[in-house]
Design an enzyme around this catalytic site. Structure first.
Site, short mmCIF file in Angstrom:
data_model
loop_
_atom_site.label_atom_id
_atom_site.label_comp_id
_atom_site.label_asym_id
_atom_site.label_seq_id
_atom_site.Cartn_x
_atom_site.Cartn_y
_atom_site.Cartn_z
NE ARG A 150 -4.32 -1.08 -0.10
CZ ARG A 150 -4.45 -2.01 -1.04
NH1 ARG A 150 -3.44 -2.28 -1.86
NH2 ARG A 150 -5.58 -2.68 -1.18
CG HIS A 189 -2.22 -0.37 -7.26
ND1 HIS A 189 -2.79 0.44 -6.32
CD2 HIS A 189 -2.34 -1.64 -6.77
CE1 HIS A 189 -3.24 -0.28 -5.30
NE2 HIS A 189 -2.97 -1.56 -5.56
CD GLU A 195 -2.04 3.74 -6.08
OE1 GLU A 195 -3.13 3.20 -6.40
OE2 GLU A 195 -1.11 3.08 -5.57
#
Length: 321
Positions: A234, A281, A263
């Site tokens: 994370r 990601h 993000e």
């Protein structure tokens, strides 16, 4: 309590819909809704299934209180769900932690192996028409020490794979015993013992108060000169600015980061650093993992209707049903 009407708020594989419908559950697919739309939509359903795009906020949960009974997360992280508010409104939160473990572990291992051989950087120069063999003199990972912070499903999968490369694995997890770690050939140590020993550090913990900025300037200063940092967990567990400073000074030889505080990230210094490998990601971005999370979230709802509450994060809410 039965789940009879489900809203699918984010794109998901057809298998999820099929499983629900085949078990007598009414399914409505309505994606990319804004909060204003969801305020009207959510109270019409017993459960909502989300991925990472839709945020289930305190405001939404309060609006649907007494009607919405479950939020199903097709994936592991629940950063986009206000679990505290869900608990207060007696809304169950369910996730699918097992479904994407292998994919996240494989990406982690890919990044660990790529770091000391400068694979992405070398590919980029080849595409520019260059031939720079001397610029990319690498190192073997055999015999190096890998520290795994968080020995859950993903951390253990990483350990198994990297041990096959001949890495020594040390680890930290407050709920794992030394005996349990030893059974996986992992030496369980305290964080203060880990920092000066690790050649590579990979984190596999949730983003909570105790883990936010876990890898920071102070910690990086305690590490071996030339340590390499990997984060496929994370954004926010590794302090991005402190990491860039360590890369600039040479205290960190490399970093591989798949997740970011923001993000898409606006902070570009880490992404543009020549010794960093950054990916958008991709931890769970495999066809296999996406199918598994879709199937698992649907099957968990079906099992819930049969009296088997699987994957519930706020189990204290169950007493109200």
């Amino acid at each position: 309590m039965q789940i009879s009407r489900v809203l699918i708020a984010d794109d998901i594989e057809k298998e999820c819909v099929d499983i629900l419908k085949n078990n007598g559950i009414e399914v409505t697919i309505k994606t990319k809704q804004k909060e204003e739309e969801l305020l009207e939509t959510l109270p019409q359903f017993d459960a909502v299934i989300v991925r990472s795009a839709t945020k289930i906020t305190d405001k939404l949960l309060r609006a649907a209180e007494g009607k919405l009974k479950m939020v199903g997360r097709a994936g592991t992280g629940v950063d986009n769900i206000d679990v505290g508010a869900a608990t207060q409104t007696k809304t169950l939160v369910m996730n699918t932690p097992q479904a994407n473990s292998r994919s996240a572990a494989e990406l982690t291992c890919t990044l660990i192996v790529s770091l000391p051989r400068y694979v992405p950087q070398a590919v980029a120069t080849m595409r520019d028409g260059k031939w720079e063999r001397k610029a990319f003199m690498g190192e073997e990972i055999f015999g190096r020490t890998l520290a795994i912070i968080g020995l859950g499903r993903i951390g253990l999968e990483v350990a198994t794979r990297m041990q096959a490369f001949g890495m020594r694995v040390i680890g930290y997890d407050p709920i794992v015993s030394k005996q349990q770690a030893a059974e996986k050939n992992i030496e369980l140590l305290s964080l203060d013992e880990i920092w000066p020993q690790a050649d590579y550090i990979t984190v596999h913990v949730p983003l909570i108060k105790q883990t936010e900025n876990l890898i920071n300037k102070e910690v990086l200063g305690k590490c071996k000169k030339g340590v390499r940092i990997v984060n496929v967990a994370r954004g926010g567990i590794v302090n991005e600015e402190d990491l860039v400073e360590a890369l600039n000074s040479g205290q960190a030889a490399g970093a591989a980061i798949d997740v970011f505080v923001e993000e898409p990230p606006k902070y570009r210094d880490l992404i543009n650093h020549p010794n960093a490998i950054c990916t958008p990601h991709l931890g769970a971005s495999t066809i296999d993992a996406q199918l598994r999370v879709a199937v698992e979230v649907a099957e968990n709802i079906v099992q819930f209707n049969k009296g088997n509450p699987l994957g519930i994060l706020n189990r204290e809410v169950l007493q109200h049903y």
